[in-house]
Write a protein that holds these residues in place. Structure first.
Motif, short mmCIF file in Angstrom:
data_model
loop_
_atom_site.label_atom_id
_atom_site.label_comp_id
_atom_site.label_asym_id
_atom_site.label_seq_id
_atom_site.Cartn_x
_atom_site.Cartn_y
_atom_site.Cartn_z
N ILE A 344 0.87 -1.18 0.00
CA ILE A 344 0.00 0.00 0.00
C ILE A 344 0.91 1.22 0.00
CG2 ILE A 344 -1.78 1.27 1.25
CD1 ILE A 344 -2.64 -1.35 2.53
N VAL A 345 0.75 2.07 -1.00
CA VAL A 345 1.64 3.23 -1.16
C VAL A 345 0.82 4.52 -1.15
CG1 VAL A 345 3.33 4.36 -2.65
CG2 VAL A 345 3.29 1.86 -2.49
N PHE A 346 1.20 5.44 -0.27
CA PHE A 346 0.59 6.78 -0.21
C PHE A 346 1.70 7.81 -0.35
CE2 PHE A 346 -2.68 4.68 2.70
CZ PHE A 346 -3.60 4.53 1.68
N PHE A 347 1.58 8.71 -1.30
CA PHE A 347 2.54 9.80 -1.49
C PHE A 347 3.98 9.26 -1.53
CE2 PHE A 347 -1.17 11.65 0.65
CZ PHE A 347 -1.50 12.66 -0.24
N ARG A 348 4.16 8.18 -2.31
CA ARG A 348 5.47 7.56 -2.51
C ARG A 348 6.07 6.99 -1.22
NH1 ARG A 348 8.49 11.60 -6.88
NH2 ARG A 348 6.87 11.50 -8.48
N ASN A 349 5.20 6.60 -0.30
CA ASN A 349 5.64 5.96 0.94
C ASN A 349 4.90 4.64 1.12
OD1 ASN A 349 7.39 7.89 2.92
ND2 ASN A 349 6.07 9.09 1.58
N ARG A 350 5.64 3.57 1.35
CA ARG A 350 5.05 2.26 1.56
C ARG A 350 4.68 2.10 3.03
NH1 ARG A 350 7.77 -2.12 3.31
NH2 ARG A 350 9.76 -1.10 2.80
N LEU A 351 3.49 1.55 3.29
CA LEU A 351 3.05 1.35 4.67
C LEU A 351 3.57 0.04 5.22
CD1 LEU A 351 -0.68 2.50 4.80
CD2 LEU A 351 1.36 3.81 5.29
N ALA A 352 3.94 0.06 6.50
CA ALA A 352 4.40 -1.16 7.17
C ALA A 352 3.22 -2.11 7.40
CB ALA A 352 5.05 -0.80 8.51
N LYS A 353 3.50 -3.41 7.42
CA LYS A 353 2.45 -4.42 7.57
C LYS A 353 1.70 -4.28 8.90
CE LYS A 353 3.34 -6.59 3.69
NZ LYS A 353 2.39 -6.52 2.56
N ASP A 354 2.41 -3.90 9.97
CA ASP A 354 1.74 -3.80 11.27
C ASP A 354 0.69 -2.70 11.29
OD1 ASP A 354 3.92 -1.87 11.20
OD2 ASP A 354 3.46 -1.48 13.31
N ARG A 355 0.90 -1.62 10.49
CA ARG A 355 -0.10 -0.55 10.39
C ARG A 355 -1.37 -1.07 9.72
NH1 ARG A 355 0.75 2.87 13.95
NH2 ARG A 355 1.57 0.93 14.80
N ILE A 356 -1.18 -1.91 8.71
CA ILE A 356 -2.32 -2.47 7.97
C ILE A 356 -3.10 -3.42 8.87
CG2 ILE A 356 -3.02 -3.80 5.94
CD1 ILE A 356 -0.30 -2.88 4.67
N PHE A 357 -2.39 -4.29 9.60
CA PHE A 357 -3.06 -5.24 10.49
C PHE A 357 -3.82 -4.49 11.61
CE2 PHE A 357 0.26 -8.55 9.23
CZ PHE A 357 -0.63 -9.21 8.40
N LYS A 358 -3.21 -3.42 12.12
CA LYS A 358 -3.87 -2.65 13.18
C LYS A 358 -5.14 -1.98 12.65
CE LYS A 358 -3.06 0.74 16.82
NZ LYS A 358 -2.09 1.65 17.48
N ALA A 359 -5.10 -1.46 11.42
CA ALA A 359 -6.27 -0.82 10.82
C ALA A 359 -7.40 -1.83 10.63
CB ALA A 359 -5.90 -0.18 9.48
N ILE A 360 -7.06 -3.00 10.14
CA ILE A 360 -8.07 -4.05 9.93
C ILE A 360 -8.65 -4.51 11.26
CG2 ILE A 360 -8.45 -6.41 9.10
CD1 ILE A 360 -6.25 -5.86 6.98
N THR A 361 -7.79 -4.71 12.26
CA THR A 361 -8.24 -5.16 13.58
C THR A 361 -9.18 -4.14 14.21
OG1 THR A 361 -6.15 -6.32 13.93
CG2 THR A 361 -7.47 -5.88 15.87
#
Length: 454
Positions: A344-361
């Protein structure tokens, strides 16, 4: 006997546990003060469940009320509520830090950890400096808005009352609480800002307070430092972009859905329709004030408002909901999956997996909570489901908007909404960390397996 003696160990609380207990203590103190006879305009003690509901709503900066604030409470009661709103909005640890600054007391490591948890920061670096900024920004914004409100309302009431109303509502709206005193001024209970639906000054000042309070202090600090740093952080870029899009899209949706509704926008002038649409787009982002009758809106508008309330404000702000960043990550994950991308890329920055898992949780816990409480209330409250779902989502998002159910809630209904307001203010994950066991490092990992999806 020396061998039989046990070493005394003080109770060790984690930062999430301290936050939960701190907010609970403030709510109970506020509830006790609101039950006192001289807090009520009638001179009679307010029932404890109603005082507890009001104290929770104020501390959790929600705005749902079972009695009209302006007509039911005396000046003392109103001052108790506004103090609870300020403490709850900025966070009790922020206020405690303010007193520590005044007393020139050193902020300990434990206190810094609690502040980090309270402001939803990823590290302790610069946390005390951020707290100083939070207090300074909040008081400045509230002060300017209070003066503007007082000048406008001095045309409708005595100067002293206009100043009191200005300060009170500036604090309420900046903290996204949505409480108002106009029921006592107009004689019409639960009127909110409906008398100012086409007033540009009231609309602009109130919306700016709501937006600034909902952006979060990290973003405000980032914007004020922009001239020096010449760049915004990824967090600020995502928050500002998402907030702007939600406000614009929301205003367009409400304008289209309510344009021909004779009970909302149709009787208004062109500018009245514009301000009405804009304000109703801004206020579901956890503010709670309204300029048109929410119960009179079309069901499509009410359901869209539920979606906006569920999303809520931004991290580190005075608002609730799953937060704009969480919503953006979910949308980003969906787009990445559809496009066959791994990151997942926003403004040329890739998001860490833990951020994605926290958002889903966070999103799943929030969704399950809203669904569960809505199902429970559908059995205890004799009202149609959309009204119940609206009330539950409003409580979770610490919004304060209602279709009229709040004053008709049963005892069970009030307890469930109190619980949802408390969870919404602290955040489901903070509450889960506070109640759950301590995190332990895994000593091994299981082999990877595959499940068919879709």
């Amino acid at each position: 006997m020396k061998g039989m003696k046990k070493k005394f160990r003080p109770l060790q609380l984690t930062p999430p546990q301290i936050l939960v207990l701190g907010f609970a203590a403030i709510i109970m103190i506020g509830a006790f003060l609101l039950t006192l006879p001289f807090a009520s305009a009638s001179g009679m003690a307010t029932p404890f469940i109603d005082a507890l509901f009001t104290a929770t709503s104020a501390t959790c900066v929600t705005g749902l009320v079972v009695v009209d604030t302006g007509s039911h409470y005396t000046i003392f009661g109103q001052l108790v509520i506004i103090v609870l709103i300020q403490v709850g909005g900025l966070g009790f640890m922020t206020m405690a830090t303010l007193f520590a600054f005044m007393l020139k007391k050193r902020i300990s490591l434990k206190e810094r950890l609690i502040l980090q948890e309270a402001l939803n920061q990823s590290s302790m670096e610069g946390i005390v400096r951020l707290i100083r900024k939070v207090i300074r920004y909040a008081l400045t914004i509230e002060g300017v808005a209070a003066v503007l409100f007082a000048i406008r309302w001095s045309a409708d009431m005595a100067p002293g009352k206009a100043l009191y109303f200005g300060v009170w509502h500036a604090v309420s709206f900046f903290n996204n609480a949505g409480f108002d005193l106009f029921g006592g001024h107009t004689g019409v209970k639960f009127v909110s800002l409906t008398g100012y639906v086409d007033d540009p000054i009231v609309n602009i000042v109130a919306m700016m307070l709501i937006i600034l309070g909902g952006l979060g202090f990290i973003v405000i600090s980032d914007l004020l430092d922009l001239k020096r740093t010449r760049r915004l952080t990824l967090h600020s870029k995502v928050v500002l972009t998402t907030t702007s899009l939600l406000i614009v899209i929301g205003a367009i949706v409400f304008f289209l859905f309510e344009y021909s509704n004779p009970l909302t926008l149709q009787p208004l002038s062109g500018w009245g329709k514009f301000w009405g649409s804009m304000f109703q787009s801004v206020t579901p982002r956890t503010a709670g004030a309204n300029t048109i009758d929410i119960a009179a809106m079309r069901q499509a508008s009410q359901f869209f408002m539920i979606i906006l309330m569920f999303i809520g404000a931004s991290p580190g702000s005075t608002g609730g909901g799953i937060k704009t960043t969480t919503f953006t990550i979910l949308i980003g994950a969906m787009i990445a999956m559809i496009r066959g991308k791994e990151d997942i890329v926003f403004f040329r920055n890739r998001l860490a997996k833990d951020r994605i898992f926290k958002a889903i949780t966070l999103s799943m816990i929030a969704l399950f909570l809203v669904i569960f409480v809505a199902m429970v209330l559908s059995t205890t409250e004799d009202h149609h489901f959309l009204m119940i779902l609206f009330e539950v989502t409003s409580a979770f998002g610490t919004v304060g908007l209602t279709m009229g159910l709040t004053t008709q809630l049963t005892i069970v209904g009030k307890i469930m909404i109190i619980f949802m307001m408390f969870v919404g203010r602290l955040g489901p994950i903070t509450l889960a960390y506070a109640l759950g066991p301590k995190k332990e490092k895994e000593l091994f990992r299981y082999p990877e397996g595959k499940i068919t999806i879709g």
